[in-house]
Design a protein around this motif. Structure first.
Motif, PDB file in Angstrom:
ATOM      1  N   LEU A  89      16.444  12.441 -14.191  1.00 24.24           N
ATOM      2  CA  LEU A  89      16.841  11.649 -13.029  1.00 24.24           C
ATOM      3  C   LEU A  89      16.790  12.489 -11.759  1.00 24.24           C
ATOM      4  O   LEU A  89      16.293  12.041 -10.715  1.00 24.24           O
ATOM      5  CB  LEU A  89      18.245  11.088 -13.237  1.00 24.24           C
ATOM      6  N   ARG A  90      17.289  13.703 -11.855  1.00 18.59           N
ATOM      7  CA  ARG A  90      17.280  14.597 -10.700  1.00 18.59           C
ATOM      8  C   ARG A  90      15.845  14.877 -10.245  1.00 18.59           C
ATOM      9  O   ARG A  90      15.551  14.872  -9.040  1.00 18.59           O
ATOM     10  CB  ARG A  90      18.006  15.893 -11.059  1.00 18.59           C
ATOM     11  N   ALA A  91      14.953  15.092 -11.202  1.00 12.45           N
ATOM     12  CA  ALA A  91      13.547  15.352 -10.871  1.00 12.45           C
ATOM     13  C   ALA A  91      12.900  14.131 -10.220  1.00 12.45           C
ATOM     14  O   ALA A  91      12.127  14.266  -9.263  1.00 12.45           O
ATOM     15  CB  ALA A  91      12.779  15.735 -12.144  1.00 12.45           C
ATOM     16  N   ALA A  92      13.223  12.942 -10.723  1.00 15.15           N
ATOM     17  CA  ALA A  92      12.649  11.708 -10.179  1.00 15.15           C
ATOM     18  C   ALA A  92      13.103  11.477  -8.745  1.00 15.15           C
ATOM     19  O   ALA A  92      12.295  11.160  -7.861  1.00 15.15           O
ATOM     20  CB  ALA A  92      13.040  10.522 -11.060  1.00 15.15           C
ATOM     21  N   VAL A  93      14.383  11.646  -8.497  1.00  9.09           N
ATOM     22  CA  VAL A  93      14.937  11.430  -7.155  1.00  9.09           C
ATOM     23  C   VAL A  93      14.348  12.439  -6.163  1.00  9.09           C
ATOM     24  O   VAL A  93      14.035  12.098  -5.016  1.00  9.09           O
ATOM     25  CB  VAL A  93      16.477  11.530  -7.178  1.00  9.09           C
ATOM     26  N   ASP A 129       3.999   7.390 -13.428  1.00  5.82           N
ATOM     27  CA  ASP A 129       4.849   8.389 -14.085  1.00  5.82           C
ATOM     28  C   ASP A 129       6.307   8.246 -13.667  1.00  5.82           C
ATOM     29  O   ASP A 129       7.225   8.401 -14.488  1.00  5.82           O
ATOM     30  CB  ASP A 129       4.353   9.801 -13.756  1.00  5.82           C
ATOM     31  N   LEU A 130       6.522   7.959 -12.397  1.00  5.03           N
ATOM     32  CA  LEU A 130       7.886   7.776 -11.912  1.00  5.03           C
ATOM     33  C   LEU A 130       8.516   6.530 -12.532  1.00  5.03           C
ATOM     34  O   LEU A 130       9.679   6.545 -12.954  1.00  5.03           O
ATOM     35  CB  LEU A 130       7.890   7.674 -10.390  1.00  5.03           C
ATOM     36  N   ALA A 131       7.740   5.449 -12.606  1.00  2.00           N
ATOM     37  CA  ALA A 131       8.248   4.215 -13.218  1.00  2.00           C
ATOM     38  C   ALA A 131       8.578   4.422 -14.688  1.00  2.00           C
ATOM     39  O   ALA A 131       9.597   3.920 -15.191  1.00  2.00           O
ATOM     40  CB  ALA A 131       7.216   3.096 -13.063  1.00  2.00           C
ATOM     41  N   ASN A 132       7.745   5.176 -15.403  1.00  2.45           N
ATOM     42  CA  ASN A 132       8.017   5.462 -16.813  1.00  2.45           C
ATOM     43  C   ASN A 132       9.312   6.252 -16.973  1.00  2.45           C
ATOM     44  O   ASN A 132      10.067   6.045 -17.934  1.00  2.45           O
ATOM     45  CB  ASN A 132       6.859   6.249 -17.427  1.00  2.45           C
ATOM     46  N   THR A 133       9.573   7.153 -16.034  1.00  4.83           N
ATOM     47  CA  THR A 133      10.809   7.941 -16.083  1.00  4.83           C
ATOM     48  C   THR A 133      12.021   7.043 -15.888  1.00  4.83           C
ATOM     49  O   THR A 133      13.006   7.124 -16.633  1.00  4.83           O
ATOM     50  CB  THR A 133      10.780   9.039 -15.007  1.00  4.83           C
ATOM     51  N   TYR A 134      11.958   6.176 -14.889  1.00  6.28           N
ATOM     52  CA  TYR A 134      13.072   5.247 -14.658  1.00  6.28           C
ATOM     53  C   TYR A 134      13.198   4.235 -15.798  1.00  6.28           C
ATOM     54  O   TYR A 134      14.305   3.750 -16.072  1.00  6.28           O
ATOM     55  CB  TYR A 134      12.899   4.535 -13.318  1.00  6.28           C
TER      56      TYR A 134
END
Length: 461
Positions: A172-176, A196-201
């Motif tokens: 989460l920290r990396a995504a933000v 990639d960001l959507a997959n993380t969320y």
């Protein structure tokens, strides 16, 4: 990083203590005697290849002198890229990350190396030297943090993907941290970054965020499709996939977000939409691979959404689909369990049929990121726990609950940890001594983590 003894003095002492002549050591090390003499006298710098040969000739482990070499060549004297590049590469090959860290901290005052460090990081990434590559990306990003360059954005993208792992807090920290840089990337590369960001969320279960990113992905893909012709040479393409894949995938993401929010009719509509978007005229071999993938997802998700809307009659066809598509076993079982828990259906025969295959399938899922796979497995364990507890099968339910809690703790998934703890408290009075003992051990690990008495990583065997 200040050496107490120079490499030259090490070599000279070794030759003297061994009773070797200079020529003899030159012969066993493979370094020319004249070159060796000049190195010892300090009139000639040591090249990386020569240093490795000398180290081998002295019967020392590879990289033995790298820390001293880094100090002598790149800290105490002006560094030159012709010498710095092979040093960093050899450190990456030998996993001498501390040497890389110390040297790049010293040399980045000279901004002329930033471009070379970035290109080197790209090469390391291609070769799978991910830890070393990340250090270089972070160095470049730090040096350019006040710039608005595409290179800075690309560094942040690389750091983001290299940061993803089993710790959901870190993810989460990396995504933000990464999200503000997306629009600085090349238009084509933005598609992969958003995906990639959507997959993380998605793995983090931020459904609204997934939906918004999917909308953004679709709009950017449509714009590119409006003026980009299909490229016949894949080497000219920046995106990882053909353009139609991104638009179809955006609708797959929307259907997944709707599903997790209980909006099954909307999810079915998006499923029909991405099925239509994969009808490509004259598909090539690569296109066909993704067309087949989406065809499989369309079939599986159609079964799922109808099942979740109460159509129990679809279950035999769904089970038959699972038998023909073993890689979809885990997500399909989650769906069947959720429907059974929602409508109070008996699916004992299906659980029995596939129970032996579940664990082995977890490590063989295709088409999912590691983060999604881990989240999926925990969801399966939780739904199975609820199924058994709802049917008063308490020993099996509590057994699955401990398994679920243990896995949730490993990846620090607070939502599932809290859910598991709440379930345990509800059924605590019927837990046997073994379950109580397991629960106590897990909670002790959690407490140790929050007390920071140990390394901040759970240690559950």
């Amino acid at each position: 990083m200040e050496p107490t003894t120079t490499i030259r003095s090490y070599i000279e002492d070794y030759i003297r203590k061994q009773g070797y002549t200079l020529q003899y050591f030159a012969d066993i090390s493979g370094v020319n005697a004249g070159t060796l003499s000049a190195i010892i006298k300090g009139t000639r710098p040591i090249a990386m290849a020569q240093l490795d040969l000398i180290t081998q000739g002295m019967k020392l482990e590879e990289g033995y002198f790298y820390e001293i070499y880094g100090a002598e060549c790149f800290v105490e004297s002006a560094p030159h890229w012709r010498r710095l590049e092979p040093f960093l590469q050899r450190c990456a090959e030998l996993d001498k990350l501390e040497c890389i860290h110390k040297v790049i901290q010293e040399v980045t005052d000279d901004r002329s190396y930033i471009s070379e460090l970035f290109e080197m990081a790209e090469g390391m990434l291609e070769r799978g030297q991910t830890k070393a590559a990340r250090m270089l990306y972070e160095c470049v990003a730090e040096c350019e943090k006040y710039q608005h360059s595409e290179r800075l954005a690309l560094c942040q993208y690389r750091i983001f993907t290299l940061s993803l792992g089993q710790n959901q807090h870190d993810n989460l920290r990396a995504a933000v941290h990464f999200e503000p840089y997306i629009n600085r990337l090349d238009e084509e590369r933005q598609l992969d970054a958003i995906k990639d960001l959507a997959n993380t969320y998605l793995a983090l279960r931020y459904w609204d965020k997934v939906f918004d990113l999917a909308e953004d992905l679709e709009q950017k893909t449509k714009i590119l499709q409006s003026y980009t012709k299909k490229k016949t040479d894949k080497s000219d393409r920046i995106t990882a996939y053909p353009l139609f894949v991104y638009r179809a995938y955006s609708n797959l993401l929307k259907s997944s977000a709707c599903e997790r929010q209980g909006r099954y009719e909307e999810a079915l509509q998006y499923t029909e939409l991405y099925a239509s978007l994969t009808k490509v005229a004259e598909p090539d071999e690569e296109d066909q691979i993704y067309i087949d993938k989406f065809k499989g997802w369309t079939e599986a998700n159609t079964y799922l959404y109808k099942l979740m809307m109460g159509d129990q009659g679809i279950l035999p066809a769904y089970v038959n689909y699972i038998e023909q598509n073993k890689m979809e076993l885990l997500p399909a079982m989650i769906n069947i369990l959720e429907a059974a828990n929602k409508f109070d259906h008996n699916i004992d025969d299906i659980i029995y049929k596939f129970s032996d295959q579940i664990t082995s399938e977890v490590t063989r899922l295709k088409g999912y990121t590691e983060q999604v796979e881990l989240d999926m497995y925990i969801t399966f364990l939780l739904e199975r726990t609820i199924y058994h507890l709802n049917r008063c099968e308490y020993p099996e339910g509590l057994k699955q609950l401990m398994h679920c809690l243990r896995e949730a703790v490993k990846i620090k998934n607070q939502t599932d940890i809290i859910h598991c703890v709440a379930l345990y408290e509800k059924y605590r009075n019927i837990a046997n001594a073994e379950i109580e003992h397991q629960y106590k051990l897990i909670m002790m690990e959690v407490q140790r983590y929050y007390d920071k008495k140990e390394n901040p990583a759970f240690n559950l065997a």
